[in-house]
Design a protein around this motif. Structure first.
Motif, short mmCIF file in Angstrom:
data_model
loop_
_atom_site.label_atom_id
_atom_site.label_comp_id
_atom_site.label_asym_id
_atom_site.label_seq_id
_atom_site.Cartn_x
_atom_site.Cartn_y
_atom_site.Cartn_z
N SER A 1 0.83 -1.21 0.00
CA SER A 1 0.00 0.00 0.00
C SER A 1 0.86 1.26 0.00
O SER A 1 0.57 2.23 -0.70
CB SER A 1 -0.93 -0.02 1.22
OG SER A 1 -1.68 1.15 1.28
N TYR A 2 1.94 1.24 0.77
CA TYR A 2 2.84 2.38 0.79
C TYR A 2 3.52 2.56 -0.57
O TYR A 2 3.64 3.68 -1.07
CB TYR A 2 3.89 2.20 1.90
CG TYR A 2 4.85 3.34 1.99
CD1 TYR A 2 4.45 4.57 2.50
CD2 TYR A 2 6.16 3.21 1.56
CE1 TYR A 2 5.32 5.63 2.57
CE2 TYR A 2 7.04 4.26 1.64
CZ TYR A 2 6.62 5.46 2.14
OH TYR A 2 7.49 6.52 2.22
N PHE B 1 2.43 1.52 -3.54
CA PHE B 1 1.45 1.98 -4.52
C PHE B 1 1.11 3.45 -4.33
O PHE B 1 0.93 4.18 -5.30
CB PHE B 1 0.17 1.15 -4.45
CG PHE B 1 0.27 -0.18 -5.15
CD1 PHE B 1 1.21 -0.42 -6.12
CD2 PHE B 1 -0.62 -1.19 -4.85
CE1 PHE B 1 1.30 -1.64 -6.76
CE2 PHE B 1 -0.55 -2.42 -5.49
CZ PHE B 1 0.41 -2.63 -6.45
N SER B 2 1.03 3.90 -3.08
CA SER B 2 0.73 5.31 -2.86
C SER B 2 1.90 6.20 -3.28
O SER B 2 1.69 7.33 -3.72
CB SER B 2 0.34 5.56 -1.41
OG SER B 2 1.44 5.32 -0.56
N TYR C 1 -3.27 5.10 -6.10
CA TYR C 1 -4.05 5.13 -4.88
C TYR C 1 -5.25 4.19 -4.93
O TYR C 1 -5.59 3.55 -3.94
CB TYR C 1 -4.54 6.56 -4.59
CG TYR C 1 -3.40 7.52 -4.37
CD1 TYR C 1 -2.66 7.45 -3.21
CD2 TYR C 1 -3.08 8.48 -5.32
CE1 TYR C 1 -1.61 8.33 -2.98
CE2 TYR C 1 -2.04 9.35 -5.11
CZ TYR C 1 -1.31 9.28 -3.93
OH TYR C 1 -0.27 10.13 -3.72
N ALA D 1 -4.17 0.52 -4.32
CA ALA D 1 -3.86 0.30 -2.91
C ALA D 1 -5.12 0.27 -2.06
O ALA D 1 -5.27 -0.56 -1.17
CB ALA D 1 -2.91 1.38 -2.40
N LYS D 2 -6.05 1.17 -2.36
CA LYS D 2 -7.30 1.21 -1.61
C LYS D 2 -8.12 -0.05 -1.87
O LYS D 2 -8.68 -0.64 -0.93
CB LYS D 2 -8.10 2.44 -2.02
CG LYS D 2 -9.45 2.57 -1.39
CD LYS D 2 -9.43 3.53 -0.28
CE LYS D 2 -10.86 3.74 0.21
NZ LYS D 2 -10.87 4.03 1.61
N SER E 1 -6.58 -3.04 0.04
CA SER E 1 -6.81 -2.99 1.48
C SER E 1 -8.28 -3.19 1.83
O SER E 1 -8.59 -3.81 2.84
CB SER E 1 -6.28 -1.68 2.06
OG SER E 1 -6.91 -0.58 1.45
N ALA F 1 -3.27 0.13 6.18
CA ALA F 1 -3.00 0.32 4.75
C ALA F 1 -3.97 1.33 4.16
O ALA F 1 -3.59 2.13 3.29
CB ALA F 1 -3.09 -1.01 4.02
N VAL G 1 -3.33 5.44 2.43
CA VAL G 1 -3.90 6.00 1.20
C VAL G 1 -4.86 7.13 1.51
O VAL G 1 -4.83 8.18 0.87
CB VAL G 1 -4.60 4.88 0.40
CG1 VAL G 1 -5.28 5.44 -0.83
CG2 VAL G 1 -3.62 3.80 0.02
#
Length: 158
Positions: A55-56, A58-59, A64, A67-68, A71, A122, A126
Motif C-alpha cells: 500500500s505504501y 502503490f501510494s 491510490y 492500494a485502496k 486494502s 494500509a 492511502v
C-alpha cells in the motif's frame, strides 16, 4: 452484515445440505488447518506486513485506487472470516459440543483481527480520513459473542 449472513448461509447449506458432509469432518478439518499454528501465524504476519508495504509503495507511485482496493479486499475478507469463524464456533458447539476456539488455541480470530488492523493501516496510508472504529467494533463483537454464547449456553442451556 446482511451479505455476510447470506454468504455464510449459502456456504453452510452447500456444505451440510447439498454435499451432505458430516459435521465432524468439517470440524476436524478446521482444527487440523489451525493446528500448525506457527505457519498460520507467520503467514498472517507476512500478509499484513506485505499489505502495508504494498500500500505504501502503490501510494508512492500514485496508484491510490489499487492500494485502496487491495486494502478494502483484505478488510472485507477478514471481517467475513471473523464472522464465519464465530458462527462456526457457536454452530459446532450446539451440534457437536466442540469448542472450536479452544481446539484451535484462540489463534485464528486473533490473526484475523491482526489482518484487519493491517488493512485499516494500509487504508490510512492511502486515505487519512478512513475511520478506525467503524470496522473495529464489529470485529471485536464477532470475536467476543461466540465465547459469551458458549458460556451462557453451557450454564443455562442444558
Amino acid at each position: 452484515m446482511l451479505k455476510n449472513i447470506l454468504l455464510l448461509a449459502i456456504i453452510f447449506s452447500w456444505l451440510f445440505v447439498i454435499q451432505e458432509i458430516p459435521y465432524e469432518t468439517v470440524y476436524d478439518a478446521l482444527v487440523e488447518f489451525a493446528s500448525d499454528r506457527r505457519t498460520l501465524a507467520l503467514n498472517a504476519v507476512l500478509l499484513g506486513g506485505g499489505l502495508i508495504l504494498v500500500s505504501y509503495l502503490f501510494s508512492c507511485c500514485g496508484l491510490y485506487k489499487v492500494a485502496k482496493a487491495l486494502s478494502v479486499l483484505v478488510e472485507t475478507a477478514s471481517l467475513f472470516l471473523l464472522f464465519a469463524f464465530g458462527c462456526g464456533h457457536a454452530f459446532f458447539y450446539l451440534v457437536l459440543e466442540g469448542n472450536l476456539y479452544a481446539a484451535t488455541g484462540y489463534l485464528p480470530p486473533f490473526l484475523l483481527f491482526l489482518l484487519l488492523l493491517s488493512a485499516i493501516k494500509a487504508q490510512r496510508i492511502v486515505d487519512f480520513n478512513h475511520p478506525l472504529r467503524q470496522p473495529l467494533i464489529p470485529a471485536v463483537l464477532f470475536m467476543i459473542w461466540p465465547v459469551v454464547f458458549v458460556i451462557f449456553y453451557s450454564l443455562f442451556g442444558r
